[in-house]
Design a protein around this motif. Structure first.
Motif: not given
Lengths: 905, 352
Positions: B145-158, B204-209, B211-219
């Motif tokens: 999930g997008v980091h602001s939505m998941v319970s950990a509150g962050e993205t996975l590190s490398f 919202g944040p999930s949908l937006n994430s 949306l960003w992915v799709n826009l990037a591929y559109l570009v």
């Protein structure tokens, strides 16, 4: 109309096209060059499409500049002139500029350096004399299309008379990279070009005259506009965007008119004529200055040349001379191309000469035109499709070409490919697409020729078989007649005649036999010759260039062979003056008969030719040549008819003297057989035609012609058949009185009638079936009516009715037993016929089944060995299996019906 | 002077080789990869590496077995492209063996066994994707999930990503969540409005994430069109069909269906339209054919999303239309110059 509007034209666009680097500026840096005279000029006799010219000069002859050194050889041919004064040093095979890299016959001219002109005779009154004369003059001046194909101009102009012209297009597009010869020509000879266009326009009278030129030649466009404005000319200048291949005839037509030349037709068919600018200038020079076509503008370009430029060069100048002139660097030169980089062809050697169609010599370095990259797999990216000016699917065509699926390739319109090379140019996988298409096209052409050949062989075989069958039947009938006749007639005076002739000198029959054989040989040879001549004519008409030469050769060979035979024949009678006079009485009848037949055939042939010419005459009413021909033919026809009447008179007297009935009936029988064969041939050709129409093969015209001739032959024979029938009926009536067995004749007649009846019924059935087929195919009523079948059906029905009526009449007249025997014979025949049909059909189906099975086996094997092609092979297997199933089902049905029939008997 | 003897044409467009085409398509995925890495951590990147290595190895192995020049074919970049497309399509923390299975299957079975580049009837990447989707449904549905939505509150590190992919990460559950499409699929009895207000994945944040992915591929896709590597036909037809389908059904039943905007900006809509459906080898050839082909995929995507068993339908839609491509090709030949109308179909087995 304001003058501004007059010079602008609507521009349309065409699909695809590419924008290769133009590379045109290199050759425009220097002004037009005029190379010095080379040591020798090499003038190939075949510089144009069609037949090679015939040399008029001998080795050692001195010629002046502009003198005719070779004349045309047939309709599609051209003249050739000496480009400078000098001596003919040889007429021999030399390497010529041709994609094949082969040699051809050339006239070699060594210049004397004085460059003296022969007396020039301009055609100053071209506006007053007939157009045909002007065309003939152009032909004599050696004018051919200078854009690349080299089509004799007078032939092209004649073709343009077919339809009223809407557009006369002057092709100045010059879309190939590197080439600037036309650009330079327009700049240097603007006025000559416009005057030439005006002369041509006078000849063709088109509604619009448009010069199509690409927008990368601003100087030429400006020069043209200035001259046109000054002359207040109605000629339009259409500036088209630079895009390869806008200079292709079809593409330029689409650009300027928005129309497309229908597939398989010529621009003239839609009222459009295209001429290259070079041709227009050559026409001007020929008519107003009297100068034949002896020089042309050629671009010398490429990285391997230090001084790339345009030159006005004498025809026949070796390329090496020009390379020296433009200071080539042999180290840099890796590819020598005549023409442009898109459609030109490589030269093996610089010894080849410039010909009338050489617009460019591209001496390319390795860096400029690197060797092709290795071919990669087609990823069907579709770039070729976006580039194709003919809107083909090149990637699909490649697929079919590689897998040799010719039917599919043709279905995807492979033959509409103009080989412009746009697809190969854009292909990211470096696939030599055009080369694949060329290969497939030639394979398909070969296959077509092979089928035509095998069809002909089959026809011949079947005709022979029919003839043999008929002869066997005749023999059998004679045998039966003899069996019946011997007990009733012990002394037969008629039969004693040949018996008397038999004990003559032993040498006589041998020589007559031999002479007969010779005569037959001659006849066969002549018919072969005629056929060859016809093929040659056809080839000329259809511009099968590659065929023409070989056919020409064959024709001459055949002529020689016939001459030889005739000589032998002529010697024959002198060798046998001792031939007994006893025999002449009898022998003379045969030759007379033969001669009569020959004369009749002549009459028929001349009639056909006459008809054809008259038709042509209707199309082109002011062709003096045609009229002359027709007159000649008419006299021929009259003469032939005279001979026929004379001969038939003699034969009549002869036949009256000896064996009236036998001769008549023999003749009749033979005619009947001939007629049957001819009819079979007609049917065959009709079938072929239908098939050809279905697959839209280009041979349709040829087949139609065949059909017409075959029908004509059949008709002639039937007519002939009707006449002797009347005669023989008389004879029969007479013999009936005298003869002890009149029943026989009646039975024969009844048999014949029955057969006719059966044929008529079969005809009806066939017509009905065809109509039904048409209906199934979803053709509407009008189309069906338009087709010949309904009328045929009607005809056949009428015939049937007439025959039935006829049959009922004699049936009552003839005594009962006779009728019975006749009936049984007829019935058994009628019955035997379908049975035999069935048997052959079963055999055929069995063969089909076996073939299909074999093919499946083969495909399976192939599948194992080449798994890459798995899916295409699988598809084929499926198709074959379907075919197999169908054939098996049919076979089963046939066998079933056969057993039924046998049971019924 | 040895002159080269060759028939026309003598020149070729410089530079635009097949390998260039493949490279450009790979480069065009970079915006999408960047956005995905930014949103979901390094998992996508690690997946890509695994996929590329697997692809090159399996391609090389099969080429060696088939006795084809290995170097020549590896240099056409087609195996790499398949790997990249699969790598970005798989969930970011999918176990390494799932990626290996998918890529190896795609290269070996979907591509090389049919005869290699240019001969595969199906899109290799989507075959690989479909295989692992039906074989390993659990790891395949584990999207971060997008980091602001998941319970950990962050993205996975490398390092965490590496651990998740190669071993296992016990806390992974606190990083994952359903994708919007998944969430909408499992809204069960809720109507659309309730679903969008209550389900986490549809916030919202999930949908937006997405949306960003799709826009990037559109570009990236527009760049490909600009480079003339693909034509507009397939993507426009695909997206148009998806728009019309979702629009029509949304008009008809707004309470149970999502908006067209939702459908076009979630899941693999843009990625599928510009990068998957446009695979030239397995799609239609003519422009008209491409329109039909794209529209078919668009319709199938909507059908599978709405009524099928999977949250997204790009892979199956593309594969199903791959089946139909040869047929469509036969009926969509362009009208050739000089012909009144286009030829259609093909008369097979007709004797002549």
């Amino acid at each position: 109309m304001p003058t501004v509007n007059m010079q602008t034209a609507n521009i349309f666009s065409f699909h695809g096209g590419i924008h290769p680097p133009e590379n045109k500026t290199q050759s425009l840096q220097l002004p037009l060059g005029r190379p010095s005279l080379p040591n020798e000029l090499i003038l190939p006799l075949g510089q144009h499409i069609g037949q090679s010219s015939r040399p008029l000069v001998k080795v050692g002859d001195k010629v002046l500049k502009g003198e005719t050194i070779a004349i045309n050889n047939g309709f599609l041919s051209s003249f050739l002139h000496a480009p400078t004064s000098g001596t003919i040093t040889a007429i021999e095979e030399r390497l010529i500029a041709h994609p094949s890299g082969l040699s051809d016959l050339c006239i070699i001219l060594t210049p004397d350096g004085s460059d003296t002109w022969t007396k020039l005779e301009p055609l100053s009154h071209w506006q007053d004399i007939s157009k045909t004369d002007v065309l003939a003059y152009l032909s004599e001046m050696g004018i051919i299309g200078m854009g690349g194909a080299g089509f004799p101009t007078q032939v092209k102009l004649q073709g343009a008379y077919k339809n009223p012209l809407t557009h006369f297009i002057i092709n100045a597009a010059e879309c190939e990279p590197y080439i600037t010869a036309d650009d330079m020509l327009i700049r240097e000879k603007t006025l000559e070009l416009v005057l030439g266009i005006e002369i041509l326009q006078h000849l063709v009278q088109a509604d619009h005259v448009v010069i199509g030129i690409e927008d990368n030649k601003p100087t030429a466009i400006a020069a043209l506009r200035t001259v046109l404005n000054k002359r207040k000319s109605k000629i339009q200048v259409a500036v088209v965007p630079t895009k390869y291949p806008s200079g292709g005839e079809k593409q330029l037509i689409q650009l300027l008119t928005g129309k497309e030349v229908p597939s398989g037709q010529y621009p003239a068919d839609i009222g459009i004529l295209c001429q290259n600018v070079g041709t227009c200038v050559a026409v001007h020079d020929a008519i107003t200055l009297g100068k034949p076509l002896i020089s042309r503008f050629t671009t010398l370009t490429g990285d391997a040349l230090k001084n790339p430029q345009n030159v006005e060069v004498l025809l026949g100048t070796p390329v090496a001379h020009l390379l020296d002139y433009a200071e080539s660097e042999p180290k840099k030169l890796s590819r020598l191309i005549m023409g442009g980089p898109m459609m030109g062809y490589t030269l093996d050697s610089a010894a080849v000469p410039i010909v009338k169609t050489s617009n460019c010599i591209l001496a390319a370095s390795k860096k400029e035109l690197p060797p092709p990259a290795p071919e990669q797999a087609c990823i069907r990216c579709g770039m070729c499709e976006q580039a194709c000016p003919a809107s083909l699917l090149p990637q699909q065509l490649l697929w079919f070409s590689k897998s040799q699926e010719f039917e599919k390739a043709e279905h995807h319109n492979l033959f509409d490919c103009i080989e412009c090379g746009a697809c190969s140019y854009v292909c990211p996988s470096s696939i030599p697409l055009v080369q694949y298409y060329r290969h497939t096209k030639s394979s398909i052409r070969e296959a077509r020729e092979a089928t035509v050949k095998s069809d002909l062989a089959k026809q011949r075989f079947e005709a022979r078989k029919a003839r043999q069958d008929a002869e066997a039947a005749e023999k059998e009938a004679k045998r039966l007649a003899r069996q019946k006749a011997t007990p009733s007639k012990t002394t037969d005076e008629k039969k004693s005649a040949p018996a008397k002739a038999a004990p003559t000198a032993a040498a006589a029959p041998a020589t007559t036999d031999e002479s007969k054989k010779l005569k037959v040989d001659i006849a066969i040879g002549k018919s072969k010759l005629k056929k060859l001549e016809k093929q040659l004519l056809e080839a000329q008409e259809n511009e099968h260039v590659e065929d023409i030469n070989s056919l020409q050769l064959q024709v001459t060979d055949q002529e020689k062979a016939i001459a030889l035979l005739e000589e032998q024949l002529a010697q024959m009678p002198s060798a046998t003056p001792a031939a007994p006079a006893v025999n002449t009485a009898k022998a003379s009848t045969a030759p007379v008969n033969d001669e009569l037949k020959k004369a009749k055939v002549d009459v028929a042939l001349i009639g056909v030719k006459l008809k054809k010419l008259q038709k042509q005459l209707i199309e082109t009413p002011d062709d003096q040549e045609l009229k002359d021909k027709i007159n000649a033919f008419e006299t021929d026809l009259k003469a032939a008819q005279d001979t026929v009447s004379r001969l038939s008179a003699t034969t009549e007297s002869h036949t009256a003297a000896s064996e009236p009935k036998a001769a008549a009936s023999d003749e009749l029988k033979k005619l009947k057989i001939d007629a049957a064969i001819a009819k079979a041939a007609v049917k065959k050709v009709e079938k072929a035609l239908k098939k050809a129409e279905e697959i839209n093969a280009p041979e349709i015209e040829a087949i139609r012609q065949q059909l017409k001739e075959a029908q004509q032959r059949a008709d002639d024979l039937e007519k002939a058949l009707a006449n002797p029938e009347a005669a023989s009926q008389n004879a029969e009536a007479q013999t009936k009185k005298a003869d002890a067995a009149p029943n026989n004749v009646d039975a024969d007649a009844a048999k014949k009638r029955k057969i006719d009846l059966a044929i008529a019924k079969a005809g009806i059935k066939k017509a009905e079936k065809n109509i039904q087929l048409l209906q199934e195919q979803g053709k509407d009523e009008a189309e069906i009516n338009a087709s010949e079948w309904p009328s045929k059906l009607k005809e056949a029905q009428e015939k049937l009715a007439a025959l039935e009526a006829e049959e009922s009449a004699p049936a009552t007249a003839v005594s009962a037993p006779v009728e019975k025997t006749a009936d049984t014979v007829a019935q058994s025949e009628v019955k035997a016929e379908p049975e035999m049909d069935l048997a052959t059909q079963i055999k055929k189906e069995k063969i089909a089944v076996a073939l299909a099975k074999a093919q499946i086996n083969k495909l399976n094997k192939r599948l194992e060995s080449t798994p890459e092609d798995a899916d295409s092979i699988n598809q084929e297997i499926n198709a074959t299996q379907q075919r197999l199933q169908r054939a098996e089902a049919l076979l089963e049905k046939l066998i079933h019906s056969q057993t039924n029939m046998q049971e019924n008997r | 002077m040895a002159l080269l003897r060759i028939t026309s044409p003598h020149t070729q467009r410089a530079g635009r080789r097949t390998s260039w085409v493949m490279q450009m398509v790979i480069l065009a995925t970079i915006p999408g990869i960047v956005v995905q890495t930014w949103l979901f951590g390094w998992g996508t990147f690690i997946n890509l590496m695994i996929a590329c290595i697997t692809a090159l190895l399996s391609e090389a192995a099969i080429l060696a077995i088939r006795r084809r020049p290995v170097g020549f074919f590896l240099k056409d970049y087609s195996a790499l492209l398949t790997a990249v497309l699969l790598g970005v399509a798989l969930p970011p923390v999918v176990p390494w063996w799932v990626t290996v299975t998918a890529v190896a299957f795609a290269i070996i079975f979907a591509k090389q066994l049919y005869g290699g580049l240019g001969n595969n009837p199906f899109n290799p990447a989507m075959v690989g994707y479909a295989i692992v989707l039906v074989s390993f449904p659990v790891p395949m549905s584990q999207w971060l999930g997008v980091h602001s939505m998941v319970s950990a509150g962050e993205t996975l590190s490398f390092m965490q990503s590496l651990q998740a992919i190669f071993h296992q990460l016990p806390v992974i559950d606190s990083y994952t969540m359903a994708t919007p499409l998944d969430g909408f699929k499992h809204k069960d009895l809720l109507d659309s409005q309730a679903a969008f207000s209550s389900i986490a994945a549809l916030q919202g944040p999930s949908l937006n994430s997405w949306l960003w992915v799709n826009l990037a591929y559109l570009v990236g896709g527009l760049a490909l069109i600009w480079l003339r590597i693909i034509t507009w036909h397939t993507p426009v037809a695909l997206l148009g069909a998806l728009l019309i389908m979702s629009g029509a059904f949304h008009l008809f039943d707004p309470s149970n269906t999502a908006t067209p905007f939702f459908h076009l900006t979630t899941g693999a809509a843009m990625f599928g339209a510009f990068f998957i459906a446009t695979d030239p080898v397995s799609s239609c050839t003519s422009n008209r054919g491409k329109l039909i082909y794209g529209a078919g995929i668009g319709i199938l995507i909507y059908i599978i999303r709405s009524w099928g068993g999977y949250p997204d339908g790009v892979a199956f839609g593309v594969l199903l239309m791959n089946f139909a491509a040869p047929l469509i090709d036969y009926y969509t030949q362009p009208r050739t110059y000089g012909h009144k109308k286009a030829k259609t179909g093909l008369k097979v087995g007709e004797d002549n």
